[in-house]
Motif scaffolding. Structure first.
Motif, PDB file in Angstrom:
ATOM      1  N   ASP A  22      -2.878  -8.514   8.061  1.00  0.00           N
ATOM      2  CA  ASP A  22      -3.832  -8.830   9.125  1.00  0.00           C
ATOM      3  C   ASP A  22      -3.362  -9.903  10.105  1.00  0.00           C
ATOM      4  O   ASP A  22      -4.161 -10.568  10.746  1.00  0.00           O
ATOM      5  CB  ASP A  22      -5.184  -9.226   8.538  1.00  0.00           C
ATOM      6  CG  ASP A  22      -5.123 -10.502   7.713  1.00  0.00           C
ATOM      7  OD1 ASP A  22      -4.017 -11.000   7.459  1.00  0.00           O
ATOM      8  OD2 ASP A  22      -6.206 -10.999   7.311  1.00  0.00           O
ATOM      9  N   SER A  23      -2.051 -10.054  10.223  1.00  0.00           N
ATOM     10  CA  SER A  23      -1.523 -10.975  11.230  1.00  0.00           C
ATOM     11  C   SER A  23      -0.348 -10.307  11.912  1.00  0.00           C
ATOM     12  O   SER A  23       0.310  -9.408  11.360  1.00  0.00           O
ATOM     13  CB  SER A  23      -1.082 -12.298  10.607  1.00  0.00           C
ATOM     14  OG  SER A  23       0.132 -12.126   9.885  1.00  0.00           O
ATOM     15  N   LEU A  24      -0.065 -10.757  13.126  1.00  0.00           N
ATOM     16  CA  LEU A  24       1.055 -10.207  13.883  1.00  0.00           C
ATOM     17  C   LEU A  24       2.366 -10.446  13.144  1.00  0.00           C
ATOM     18  O   LEU A  24       3.246  -9.579  13.114  1.00  0.00           O
ATOM     19  CB  LEU A  24       1.095 -10.855  15.266  1.00  0.00           C
ATOM     20  CG  LEU A  24       1.900 -10.143  16.350  1.00  0.00           C
ATOM     21  CD1 LEU A  24       1.405  -8.722  16.554  1.00  0.00           C
ATOM     22  CD2 LEU A  24       1.835 -10.922  17.655  1.00  0.00           C
ATOM     23  N   GLU A  25       2.492 -11.602  12.515  1.00  0.00           N
ATOM     24  CA  GLU A  25       3.718 -11.925  11.776  1.00  0.00           C
ATOM     25  C   GLU A  25       3.943 -10.945  10.630  1.00  0.00           C
ATOM     26  O   GLU A  25       5.068 -10.477  10.401  1.00  0.00           O
ATOM     27  CB  GLU A  25       3.635 -13.347  11.249  1.00  0.00           C
ATOM     28  CG  GLU A  25       4.878 -13.803  10.501  1.00  0.00           C
ATOM     29  CD  GLU A  25       4.783 -15.233  10.006  1.00  0.00           C
ATOM     30  OE1 GLU A  25       5.657 -15.642   9.228  1.00  0.00           O
ATOM     31  OE2 GLU A  25       3.837 -15.946  10.405  1.00  0.00           O
ATOM     32  N   GLU A  26       2.876 -10.606   9.887  1.00  0.00           N
ATOM     33  CA  GLU A  26       3.015  -9.690   8.755  1.00  0.00           C
ATOM     34  C   GLU A  26       3.323  -8.271   9.232  1.00  0.00           C
ATOM     35  O   GLU A  26       4.141  -7.567   8.617  1.00  0.00           O
ATOM     36  CB  GLU A  26       1.732  -9.714   7.925  1.00  0.00           C
ATOM     37  CG  GLU A  26       1.572 -11.002   7.128  1.00  0.00           C
ATOM     38  CD  GLU A  26       0.144 -11.270   6.670  1.00  0.00           C
ATOM     39  OE1 GLU A  26      -0.017 -11.990   5.677  1.00  0.00           O
ATOM     40  OE2 GLU A  26      -0.805 -10.772   7.318  1.00  0.00           O
ATOM     41  N   LEU A  27       2.692  -7.848  10.326  1.00  0.00           N
ATOM     42  CA  LEU A  27       2.988  -6.523  10.860  1.00  0.00           C
ATOM     43  C   LEU A  27       4.416  -6.447  11.372  1.00  0.00           C
ATOM     44  O   LEU A  27       5.107  -5.433  11.184  1.00  0.00           O
ATOM     45  CB  LEU A  27       2.008  -6.183  11.988  1.00  0.00           C
ATOM     46  CG  LEU A  27       0.581  -5.836  11.570  1.00  0.00           C
ATOM     47  CD1 LEU A  27      -0.306  -5.699  12.802  1.00  0.00           C
ATOM     48  CD2 LEU A  27       0.548  -4.537  10.759  1.00  0.00           C
ATOM     49  N   MET A  28       4.882  -7.518  12.011  1.00  0.00           N
ATOM     50  CA  MET A  28       6.255  -7.540  12.516  1.00  0.00           C
ATOM     51  C   MET A  28       7.258  -7.516  11.364  1.00  0.00           C
ATOM     52  O   MET A  28       8.303  -6.862  11.448  1.00  0.00           O
ATOM     53  CB  MET A  28       6.466  -8.775  13.389  1.00  0.00           C
ATOM     54  CG  MET A  28       5.759  -8.715  14.738  1.00  0.00           C
ATOM     55  SD  MET A  28       5.758 -10.301  15.616  1.00  0.00           S
ATOM     56  CE  MET A  28       7.519 -10.544  15.869  1.00  0.00           C
ATOM     57  N   SER A  29       6.930  -8.200  10.284  1.00  0.00           N
ATOM     58  CA  SER A  29       7.812  -8.194   9.112  1.00  0.00           C
ATOM     59  C   SER A  29       7.911  -6.790   8.527  1.00  0.00           C
ATOM     60  O   SER A  29       9.005  -6.327   8.168  1.00  0.00           O
ATOM     61  CB  SER A  29       7.290  -9.172   8.056  1.00  0.00           C
ATOM     62  OG  SER A  29       8.088  -9.110   6.876  1.00  0.00           O
ATOM     63  N   LEU A  30       6.765  -6.100   8.451  1.00  0.00           N
ATOM     64  CA  LEU A  30       6.776  -4.715   7.971  1.00  0.00           C
ATOM     65  C   LEU A  30       7.623  -3.851   8.894  1.00  0.00           C
ATOM     66  O   LEU A  30       8.443  -3.043   8.439  1.00  0.00           O
ATOM     67  CB  LEU A  30       5.344  -4.170   7.894  1.00  0.00           C
ATOM     68  CG  LEU A  30       5.217  -2.680   7.548  1.00  0.00           C
ATOM     69  CD1 LEU A  30       5.800  -2.391   6.170  1.00  0.00           C
ATOM     70  CD2 LEU A  30       3.760  -2.237   7.616  1.00  0.00           C
TER      71      LEU A  30
END
Length: 351
Positions: free
Chosen positions: A299-307
């Motif tokens: 639920d954060s841009l950082e986590e989506l970018m990491s994925l």
């Protein structure tokens, strides 16, 4: 001209240069500050676009076991290694009625939503290959008891349509039902609504899809001759929703079109060099996050970018699309049930 006059002229020129340099420096500093502020606002905006549901907390330990992750030696030597373990993600396309944009795209009245599309995305260890399994929404299943946000829980329902889980209990019940049917732990949950999907396709500049037959569906308002077409967001969404204009009009024919669309989107994303076009990159990111609901692990841009970074080695050629094996339900020829043992064997291969 006297030496004194020459010195005065030089002083004046030096003063003008100094003022000009100061002005340029202030302009550059101002532009830098504005750029940083704009970048900060963009990040904040994208981050706050994302809606989330705490599925892990709601379901507790009454779930299939998580896969055991053993870090590799190379990964442990890296300061911040990208994850490489296998991953299972439940991806839902919902016909949410919230907002004018969704209603205009076919979401219906002002309340309620259903899971219009359901796919289990299994990403192999190493994250270079994936299997996308579509679950027909008309599949009859045993819907387990699901916790409700308001407290209490739903009753177990036998012979219930698969997509009713989302209707009665939202994302939490959708995940629990999928885990109950498949025996596979869902590591993450991603949901995108009508408007978000259409905006994503438009931000990418459209998507190219080849159909093997004419499509003539008054319900989805899509009319296409067989062949290759460049679709904008509205028509791509109509293609994803088409069922009455192809085959026998069942959900099974629509799944074939949805799988074509998934592959086409992956190819379009791969062919679009977003890093060299910041404006388009922002439009794509804004489109993706605006219609997105995830579990709290994404639920954060950082986590989506990491994925996203962890999937950089995954190409559309290495994505296999299949449908859960089904047969016509004995109790209702308009419904289907899992075909065994084929369905169980498929889910076992993803654990």
């Amino acid at each position: 001209m006297t030496g004194h006059d020459k010195n005065g002229d030089e002083d004046r020129r030096s003063g003008r240069r100094s003022r000009a340099l100061k002005a340029a420096g202030l302009t550059l500093a101002g532009a830098l500050v504005l750029g940083i502020a704009a970048a900060g606002w963009a990040y904040w905006h994208l981050d706050n676009n994302i809606k989330s549901v705490d599925i892990d907390n709601a379901l507790g330990d009454d779930r299939p076991a998580k896969a055991v992750v053993t870090p590799s030696a190379s990964a442990s030597a890296t300061a911040s290694p990208l994850p490489t373990e296998a991953l299972n993600i439940l991806v839902l396309g919902s016909d949410s009625r919230s907002g004018r944009a969704n209603r205009e795209l076919g979401g219906g009245d002002s309340s309620g939503a259903r899971s219009d599309t359901a796919m289990v995305v299994h990403i192999d260890a190493g994250r270079t290959r994936a299997t996308v399994v579509s679950i027909p929404r008309d599949t009859l299943v045993t819907r387990p008891s699901c916790p409700l946000p308001s407290g209490g829980s739903t009753a177990v329902a036998y012979g219930s349509m698969f997509n009713s889980a989302y209707s009665v209990g939202g994302p939490v019940c959708a995940v629990k039902t999928v885990e109950s049917v498949t025996g596979v732990r869902m590591d993450h949950y991603i949901e995108i609504d009508f408007s978000g999907f259409a905006k994503l396709v438009n931000a990418l500049g459209g998507v190219t899809v080849t159909t093997g037959q004419d499509i003539d569906d008054d319900m989805s308002h899509l009319h296409l001759a067989a062949g290759t077409h460049r679709l904008d967001g509205k028509r791509a969404l109509a293609l994803a929703r088409t069922r009455h204009g192809i085959g026998d009009g069942s959900d099974l024919g629509r799944i074939g079109l949805q799988q074509k669309l998934v592959k086409a989107l992956l190819e379009q994303i791969a062919s679009t060099d977003l890093l060299t076009d910041p404006a388009r990159l922002y439009r794509v990111a804004d489109a993706v996050t605006a219609g997105l609901t995830t579990d709290t692990g994404l639920d954060s841009l950082e986590e989506l970018m990491s994925l996203g970074r962890s999937l950089k080695g995954l190409s559309s050629d290495n994505v296999r699309t299949v449908m859960m094996p089904v047969v016509t339900a004995p109790s209702d020829h308009n419904r289907v049930v899992a075909r065994e043992p084929a369905a169980s064997e498929l889910w076992e291969s993803l654990r």
